[in-house]
Design a protein around this motif. Structure first.
Motif, mmCIF file in Angstrom:
data_model
loop_
_atom_site.group_PDB
_atom_site.id
_atom_site.type_symbol
_atom_site.label_atom_id
_atom_site.label_comp_id
_atom_site.label_asym_id
_atom_site.label_seq_id
_atom_site.Cartn_x
_atom_site.Cartn_y
_atom_site.Cartn_z
ATOM 1 N N MET A 42 0.843 -1.211 0.000
ATOM 2 C CA MET A 42 0.000 0.000 0.000
ATOM 3 C C MET A 42 0.870 1.249 0.000
ATOM 4 S SD MET A 42 -2.948 -1.066 2.794
ATOM 5 C CE MET A 42 -3.669 0.601 2.816
ATOM 6 N N LEU A 47 -1.358 4.298 -0.940
ATOM 7 C CA LEU A 47 -2.607 3.949 -0.260
ATOM 8 C C LEU A 47 -2.346 3.956 1.240
ATOM 9 C CD1 LEU A 47 -3.635 0.924 -2.524
ATOM 10 C CD2 LEU A 47 -4.569 3.243 -2.597
ATOM 11 N N GLY A 172 -2.653 -1.651 -6.064
ATOM 12 C CA GLY A 172 -2.004 -0.375 -5.745
ATOM 13 C C GLY A 172 -1.229 0.187 -6.930
#
Lengths: 278, 278
Positions: A42, A47, A172
């Protein structure tokens, strides 16, 4: 004044087109390590909203913290829920990542299309998220039914099982790729700016044509002296081929100086060994 | 006869446009687990040619075999070399994966562009490969200099470090994505065909408009009986909104039957509780 107003407009446009990133919701994850690796994936792609539904080994989990390495802050910030319904309660649009759609009537999106859809909804101020299932079984049909659509990646059909962190990584990656038509590539530090596609000339610049022509004259003069460009009727095509090689090389200004040094040094060696030939 | 000739032509075209997949060359990999995970990522995306240059912990390596799980055959087939030069000796075009291009004049490609370039060269019968560096340090400049160009992925500049298997995974993903404009998604078994983007209707089919109109008439008749579509001047917009919800749903033939059952059952319950209203 005009420049300032335009810069203000650009900033506003940039805020308007950079939507909130989707939440990553791990449903009943089994291994702490995989929660950590997912957090790392992430962080690689910007993210930050990690949510966990009923992690098997309880929470907090030291193994998740350790595996996340530099992304441990995402693990520490993760929110934990008792049910999928609670974890996605305030979201407007939810996708479910699964290797195949099972027996549900559901729209299937590739990771690329999913990222585009999430980005468009984010621009319209919708809150979004993606559900990822437990390692062994993946998401069950009851959970998939809660999603608006399914994400499935293109994979080798004979070897289709992606690990949980790998699935988060691919999602991602497509999310970040969608951010701009030419996203910056790789690491950026205080010492070097962002890298984009194309040929890079760090600490130097592409050679000018005049520098190349100077090199050609130098080289061809030395080759004439050495009797290499012989017989005369072949000289034009030999010269053309040599020049073409240098043009194909995409030489830098530094390369030109290197080549002139090589030529001078080889010619000197020849002279040292026995003076001019021909 | 015509059909047969065309099918033959298609097969030939398919062979001609499916180039040999690039070799994945791990240069001085440190952890056996990462070799295994990289092999698994290769298998996920149809890459089969794994080469190792001087693996730190020797070869064969049990940890690599175990981590590869179902892709252990790739680990068993891997070829081991003493130097990068030997490992790439018979290749025509070589890329180096690195987080940033260092101080070399070198073309930088995103994984997507790299996959396209490798595919085009493969179609022209060139042999290709991609170098990945050791976990701790990545590829050194001497090795990068041996490559034709660099691959660098778009990542969050503040958290750019991809693990070795993750880097192989992203490259493999783009390689498979480039195979066709709409590659099949996810797992394919003997029981279900390949999945593509768009809404899937396993075991059923999209409803026809006639089936929807039949549902609307049934529902609206029951709602009229129940006094729900009231007052009369609001009825047209209420009906329009209800019909629009069903159209948005992208209903299947099975969904129509389910809804007719719901309506009939609710209407019966009303009648049971006290007969017609209105």
């Amino acid at each position: 004044m005009k420049a300032k107003a335009e810069s203000g407009k650009r900033e506003q446009a940039s805020v308007a087109t950079q939507p909130a990133a989707p939440a990553v919701i791990l449903v009943r994850p089994q291994l702490g390590e995989n929660i950590g690796f997912a957090a790392r994936a992430m962080a690689n792609f910007g993210l930050t909203d990690l949510r966990l539904v009923a992690p098997r080994d309880g929470w907090p989990n030291d193994k998740a913290h350790v595996a996340a390495a530099g992304a441990a802050f995402l693990v520490d910030q993760a929110r934990v829920y008792q049910s999928v319904e609670l974890a996605i309660g305030e979201l407007n649009f939810v996708l479910a990542a699964t290797a195949r759609p099972r027996e549900l009537v559901k729209t299937v999106l590739s990771p690329e299309s999913a990222a585009r859809e999430l980005r468009e909804r984010g621009v319209r101020a919708e809150r979004t998220g993606v559900l990822f299932g437990p390692e062994r079984s993946g998401l069950d049909n009851d959970t998939i039914a809660l999603a608006d659509a399914i994400i499935t990646a293109p994979v080798n059909p004979d070897f289709a099982s992606l690990s949980l962190p790998q699935a988060v990584l691919l999602f991602g990656y497509e999310w970040l790729k969608g951010e701009s038509a030419s996203p910056p590539l790789g690491r950026v530090t205080g010492f070097d700016g962002p890298v984009t596609e194309g040929i890079a000339f760090p600490g130097t610049r592409p050679a000018t044509r005049a520098e190349l022509f100077g090199l050609f004259e130098h080289l061809e003069a030395k080759l004439d002296q050495a009797g290499f460009l012989y017989p005369a009727q072949k000289r034009p095509s030999m010269v053309r081929n040599i020049r073409n090689m240098f043009h194909r090389m995409g030489a830098s200004e530094q390369d030109i100086r290197t080549w002139r040094g090589i030529i001078a040094s080889l010619a000197r060696a020849r002279q040292g060994r026995g003076g001019k030939v021909s």
